[in-house]
Design an enzyme around this catalytic site. Structure first.
Site, PDB file in Angstrom:
ATOM      1  N   GLU A 159     -47.741 -72.521  35.849  1.00 14.53           N
ATOM      2  CA  GLU A 159     -47.347 -73.710  36.606  1.00 14.53           C
ATOM      3  C   GLU A 159     -47.983 -74.979  36.039  1.00 14.53           C
ATOM      4  O   GLU A 159     -47.396 -76.065  36.133  1.00 14.53           O
ATOM      5  CB  GLU A 159     -47.695 -73.516  38.083  1.00 14.53           C
ATOM      6  CG  GLU A 159     -46.785 -72.476  38.743  1.00 14.53           C
ATOM      7  CD  GLU A 159     -47.042 -72.289  40.223  1.00 14.53           C
ATOM      8  OE1 GLU A 159     -46.193 -72.691  41.029  1.00 14.53           O
ATOM      9  OE2 GLU A 159     -48.113 -71.726  40.564  1.00 14.53           O
ATOM     10  N   GLU A 170     -46.069 -63.626  40.613  1.00 17.55           N
ATOM     11  CA  GLU A 170     -46.583 -63.614  41.983  1.00 17.55           C
ATOM     12  C   GLU A 170     -45.902 -62.587  42.883  1.00 17.55           C
ATOM     13  O   GLU A 170     -46.492 -62.122  43.864  1.00 17.55           O
ATOM     14  CB  GLU A 170     -46.436 -65.018  42.603  1.00 17.55           C
ATOM     15  CG  GLU A 170     -47.448 -66.042  42.128  1.00 17.55           C
ATOM     16  CD  GLU A 170     -47.059 -66.725  40.843  1.00 17.55           C
ATOM     17  OE1 GLU A 170     -47.731 -67.685  40.442  1.00 17.55           O
ATOM     18  OE2 GLU A 170     -46.054 -66.293  40.203  1.00 17.55           O
TER      19      GLU A 170
END
Length: 442
Positions: free
Chosen positions: A105, A125
């Site tokens: 990210e 995730e």
């Protein structure tokens, strides 16, 4: 305290280095250091461009999972990614090794992305029952489109440099010294008058509304009867990326993350993830991407669990259920196959499932009492990797704790009058006395 972020300026190019090897985990302290550096850069007229890289063997493995349990320290990873993306100077991320989760990210928030050969970029995730929490579901589809973004996030697979370059995830692969190559790239940007390129402003993947809607519909249909909670939330977030303004999309993602974090599945996945890394290597070891019970200690515990599970199944059949009923209930619960070895059409039966779990708790607790394992969490990972207990339930000890230890203990006392299969172990008696349950036994 060790300095977690290093910062230097080379002829107008600021080089920022994450310096918390081996994982460069994005802890509160590291995020705070990175935040401070970016605030200084924004106000420094001598800085014309920024290179963000790291020390050690990888760029970053992402967030610190232990921080998920409490209040998030400031700045959050999302706030940090916003600060990077809104930096008034062009930011070039230079990654190597692995850039996973929050590490990926950071790359998405940067304006340009370079990698070394063999670098892996991924947003895994979902394996923790979560959605990306720092804008990953909003920025990734803006760069590579909804189909590929969903494929990355739902599969948890990482992308290699050649694929990343082809799909538009990265801008280039640097042979040789990565930092030097990134500095050269940044200087070229300045010379060409190229400034920041915020990912949030990129809507090139959303121009065909019908095609985007078709992609979302197809992905939703492919999920089908997937029993996991997080994949649907990831899909919702990617859909929101096209339908909502960027800031609203971030809020949507934050809500989805909070819901996933509180969901029993994510709690179970995170429990197993940590337990796999704490368990004694004499019980369980890693072989490639898999964990395998070790001979003899781990295998002995697995055999004990399996024998107790089969004994419970036989008692259930003796009480009037069929073998098909037992196996169907276990498959519906998430086992790969039932205690009698078959894989019938799943059929819910909470009474059968509860007795099977209780028997495993009885044997698992006895293993703790006798010192065959150190903690209840060890039983959970051995049950998952040894007898096919569903990972999304967290193992038998975690599953029992989620459902309520006191009520299960009371039921087991009644069932034990008919069979020792459900005899209450001392570990369970101890766990019901504390709020943390089995987690208190370490």
């Amino acid at each position: 305290m060790a300095r977690l972020v290093r910062f230097r300026v080379l002829d107008g190019i600021a080089v920022i280095t994450l310096d918390a090897p081996p994982l460069n985990a994005l802890t509160t302290a590291l995020r705070a250091g990175l935040w401070d550096v970016f605030q200084r850069i924004g106000a420094n007229d001598d800085v014309e461009a920024v290179v963000l890289t790291a020390s050690g063997a990888m760029f970053s493995a992402g967030g610190d999972i232990s921080e998920f349990e409490g209040e998030v320290g400031q700045p959050s990873l999302g706030q940090l990614c916003d600060a990077i993306e809104l930096c008034p100077k062009p930011v070039v991320a230079a990654a190597f090794g692995q850039a996973l989760g929050g590490g990926a990210e950071l790359l998405l928030a940067a304006h340009y992305r370079l990698v070394a050969p063999k670098t892996r970029i991924g947003l895994p995730e979902v394996v923790l029952g979560l959605v990306p929490s720092a804008g990953g579901t909003q920025r990734l589809p803006r760069l590579i489109g909804p189909d590929l973004a969903l494929q990355m996030m739902l599969s948890s697979n990482s992308v290699e440099p050649d694929v990343g370059k082809k799909i538009g995830l990265i801008d280039g692969v640097v042979e040789g010294d990565l930092t030097s190559g990134a500095v050269t790239f940044a200087r070229a940007l300045v010379a060409q008058g190229k400034g920041p390129r915020p990912t949030r402003a990129n809507r090139s993947q959303f121009t065909d509304g019908r095609a985007f809607a078709a992609s979302i519909a197809s992905a939703r249909a492919s999920l089908g009867r997937n029993p996991q909670h997080a994949p649907d939330r990831i899909l919702d977030c990617v859909e929101a990326a096209a339908l909502l303004p960027f800031e609203a999309g971030l809020e949507f993602e934050a809500d989805a993350f909070a819901r996933c974090l509180a969901h029993p599945q994510s709690q179970a996945f995170r429990h197993v993830f940590q337990a796999e890394r704490r368990i004694d290597s004499a019980l369980l070891e890693r072989e490639g991407a898999k964990f395998v019970p070790v001979v003899p200690m781990g295998k002995v515990v697995v055999r004990r669990l399996k024998d107790r599970m089969v004994a419970a199944a036989e008692q259930i059949v003796a009480a009037g259920a069929s073998q098909a009923d037992v196996d169907a209930a276990m498959v519906e619960y998430g086992f790969r196959r039932g205690a009698f070895g078959t894989q019938p059409e799943p059929a819910a039966n909470s009474a059968i499932q509860r007795k099977i779990i209780a028997a495993l708790v009885a044997e698992g607790g006895l293993c703790v009492d006798q010192g065959a394992v150190q903690r209840p969490a060890d039983v959970d990972v051995l049950a998952i990797h040894g007898i096919g207990f569903p990972r999304r339930k967290g193992g038998p000890m975690r599953a029992a704790q989620t459902e309520g230890l006191l009520s299960l203990r009371n039921d087991m006392r009644v069932w034990a009058e008919d069979s020792e299969v459900w005899a209450v172990p001392e570990t369970l008696d101890a766990a019901v006395k504390v709020a943390a349950g089995f987690d208190a036994i370490k």
